[in-house]
Write a protein that holds these residues in place. Structure first.
Motif, PDB file in Angstrom:
ATOM      1  N   THR A 149     -41.424  96.137  37.663  1.00  0.00           N
ATOM      2  CA  THR A 149     -40.076  96.686  37.735  1.00  0.00           C
ATOM      3  C   THR A 149     -40.122  98.197  37.929  1.00  0.00           C
ATOM      4  O   THR A 149     -40.914  98.873  37.293  1.00  0.00           O
ATOM      5  CB  THR A 149     -39.296  96.376  36.439  1.00  0.00           C
ATOM      6  OG1 THR A 149     -39.242  94.964  36.260  1.00  0.00           O
ATOM      7  CG2 THR A 149     -37.882  96.938  36.492  1.00  0.00           C
ATOM      8  N   SER A 150     -39.276  98.692  38.816  1.00  0.00           N
ATOM      9  CA  SER A 150     -39.084 100.132  38.996  1.00  0.00           C
ATOM     10  C   SER A 150     -37.624 100.422  38.711  1.00  0.00           C
ATOM     11  O   SER A 150     -36.749  99.798  39.295  1.00  0.00           O
ATOM     12  CB  SER A 150     -39.411 100.558  40.426  1.00  0.00           C
ATOM     13  OG  SER A 150     -40.782 100.421  40.678  1.00  0.00           O
ATOM     14  N   ALA A 151     -37.373 101.349  37.805  1.00  0.00           N
ATOM     15  CA  ALA A 151     -36.008 101.680  37.427  1.00  0.00           C
ATOM     16  C   ALA A 151     -35.655 103.081  37.888  1.00  0.00           C
ATOM     17  O   ALA A 151     -36.480 103.989  37.833  1.00  0.00           O
ATOM     18  CB  ALA A 151     -35.855 101.579  35.915  1.00  0.00           C
ATOM     19  N   MET A 152     -34.418 103.244  38.340  1.00  0.00           N
ATOM     20  CA  MET A 152     -33.922 104.568  38.700  1.00  0.00           C
ATOM     21  C   MET A 152     -33.548 105.266  37.399  1.00  0.00           C
ATOM     22  O   MET A 152     -32.842 104.697  36.575  1.00  0.00           O
ATOM     23  CB  MET A 152     -32.738 104.432  39.653  1.00  0.00           C
ATOM     24  CG  MET A 152     -33.173 103.814  40.971  1.00  0.00           C
ATOM     25  SD  MET A 152     -31.827 103.506  42.116  1.00  0.00           S
ATOM     26  CE  MET A 152     -31.547 105.143  42.739  1.00  0.00           C
ATOM     27  N   GLY A 153     -34.019 106.485  37.225  1.00  0.00           N
ATOM     28  CA  GLY A 153     -33.885 107.180  35.964  1.00  0.00           C
ATOM     29  C   GLY A 153     -32.561 107.876  35.723  1.00  0.00           C
ATOM     30  O   GLY A 153     -32.283 108.288  34.604  1.00  0.00           O
ATOM     31  N   THR A 154     -31.739 108.017  36.734  1.00  0.00           N
ATOM     32  CA  THR A 154     -30.455 108.699  36.557  1.00  0.00           C
ATOM     33  C   THR A 154     -29.345 107.865  37.165  1.00  0.00           C
ATOM     34  O   THR A 154     -29.592 106.937  37.930  1.00  0.00           O
ATOM     35  CB  THR A 154     -30.452 110.082  37.237  1.00  0.00           C
ATOM     36  OG1 THR A 154     -30.708 109.909  38.625  1.00  0.00           O
ATOM     37  CG2 THR A 154     -31.493 110.996  36.638  1.00  0.00           C
ATOM     38  N   GLU A 155     -28.120 108.200  36.854  1.00  0.00           N
ATOM     39  CA  GLU A 155     -26.964 107.494  37.390  1.00  0.00           C
ATOM     40  C   GLU A 155     -26.611 108.013  38.777  1.00  0.00           C
ATOM     41  O   GLU A 155     -26.875 109.173  39.089  1.00  0.00           O
ATOM     42  CB  GLU A 155     -25.763 107.698  36.464  1.00  0.00           C
ATOM     43  CG  GLU A 155     -25.981 107.140  35.087  1.00  0.00           C
ATOM     44  CD  GLU A 155     -24.827 107.448  34.149  1.00  0.00           C
ATOM     45  OE1 GLU A 155     -24.164 108.497  34.304  1.00  0.00           O
ATOM     46  OE2 GLU A 155     -24.601 106.627  33.244  1.00  0.00           O
ATOM     47  N   VAL A 156     -25.996 107.144  39.589  1.00  0.00           N
ATOM     48  CA  VAL A 156     -25.518 107.555  40.909  1.00  0.00           C
ATOM     49  C   VAL A 156     -24.090 107.077  41.117  1.00  0.00           C
ATOM     50  O   VAL A 156     -23.623 106.169  40.437  1.00  0.00           O
ATOM     51  CB  VAL A 156     -26.412 107.010  42.052  1.00  0.00           C
ATOM     52  CG1 VAL A 156     -27.806 107.578  41.951  1.00  0.00           C
ATOM     53  CG2 VAL A 156     -26.438 105.513  42.059  1.00  0.00           C
ATOM     54  N   SER A 157     -23.425 107.661  42.076  1.00  0.00           N
ATOM     55  CA  SER A 157     -22.021 107.337  42.349  1.00  0.00           C
ATOM     56  C   SER A 157     -21.820 106.819  43.758  1.00  0.00           C
ATOM     57  O   SER A 157     -20.719 106.873  44.289  1.00  0.00           O
ATOM     58  CB  SER A 157     -21.154 108.580  42.119  1.00  0.00           C
ATOM     59  OG  SER A 157     -21.215 108.944  40.758  1.00  0.00           O
ATOM     60  N   ASN A 158     -22.871 106.306  44.384  1.00  0.00           N
ATOM     61  CA  ASN A 158     -22.817 105.792  45.752  1.00  0.00           C
ATOM     62  C   ASN A 158     -23.568 104.474  45.808  1.00  0.00           C
ATOM     63  O   ASN A 158     -24.707 104.405  45.389  1.00  0.00           O
ATOM     64  CB  ASN A 158     -23.458 106.816  46.696  1.00  0.00           C
ATOM     65  CG  ASN A 158     -23.507 106.368  48.133  1.00  0.00           C
ATOM     66  OD1 ASN A 158     -23.304 105.207  48.462  1.00  0.00           O
ATOM     67  ND2 ASN A 158     -23.802 107.307  49.007  1.00  0.00           N
TER      68      ASN A 158
END
Length: 178
Positions: A149-158
């Motif tokens: 698993t690879s997780a994105m570490g920050t939130e995005v709005s797109n």
């Protein structure tokens, strides 16, 4: 390093979306979690030429074909924002490497929105995934395949994942998993 590409994309306003099926409406479901481990990642080209096929496709372009497997690597939300093309909230393509060398079929993309709703999708035979489910931005995301698993570490709005996961995109390359 494994999660760095996804974290970079999240910092620049991109998102990913995943569970079972041929992607999109046929492969989405609610709930579910990814496993733990390495997978994906990287911040620079693997040394090969990045495959920028379909990256220039968008509204008004005659890039051809209309199906769930169309135009891997194109920013799906350039066209799929309403009308005949349908309205997608999250969409993109998963590849087998950062340069887009091959399509990753069967990867699970899991997105958690601002209200803690979980949306999962599975990449189809072209690596494409998409959903019409409503989400509340910002979102976080992860991609899983074969127990990694690879997780994105920050939130995005797109929700247009390929807008950042492009050869010259803010994420530094294609969205990929091992």
């Amino acid at each position: 390093m494994t999660c760095l590409i996804l974290a970079m994309a999240m910092m620049h306003g991109c998102a990913v979306g995943g569970e079972a099926g041929e992607g999109g409406e046929y492969g989405e479901s609610e709930g579910g979690e990814g496993g733990e481990g390495g997978g994906g990642g990287g911040t620079a080209s693997s040394g090969g030429a990045c495959n920028d096929a379909n990256e220039a496709c968008g509204a008004g372009a005659s890039c051809g074909g209309e199906s769930a497997t169309m135009l891997p690597g194109a920013n799906c939300l350039n066209c799929h924002t309403g009308g005949e093309a349908g309205h997608w909230t999250l969409a993109g393509t998963v590849f087998t490497d950062i340069d887009g060398g091959g399509k990753s079929s069967g990867a699970t993309i899991t997105v958690t929105d601002a209200k803690n709703q979980i949306v999962t999708m599975t990449s189809n035979s072209a690596g494409n995934f998409y959903t019409t489910k409503s989400v509340s931005f910002p979102v976080t995301a992860e991609v899983e395949q074969n127990g990694f698993t690879s997780a994105m570490g920050t939130e995005v709005s797109n929700g247009g994942c390929n807008s950042c996961h492009a050869c010259d995109g803010a994420a530094g390359g294609k969205l990929y998993t091992e």
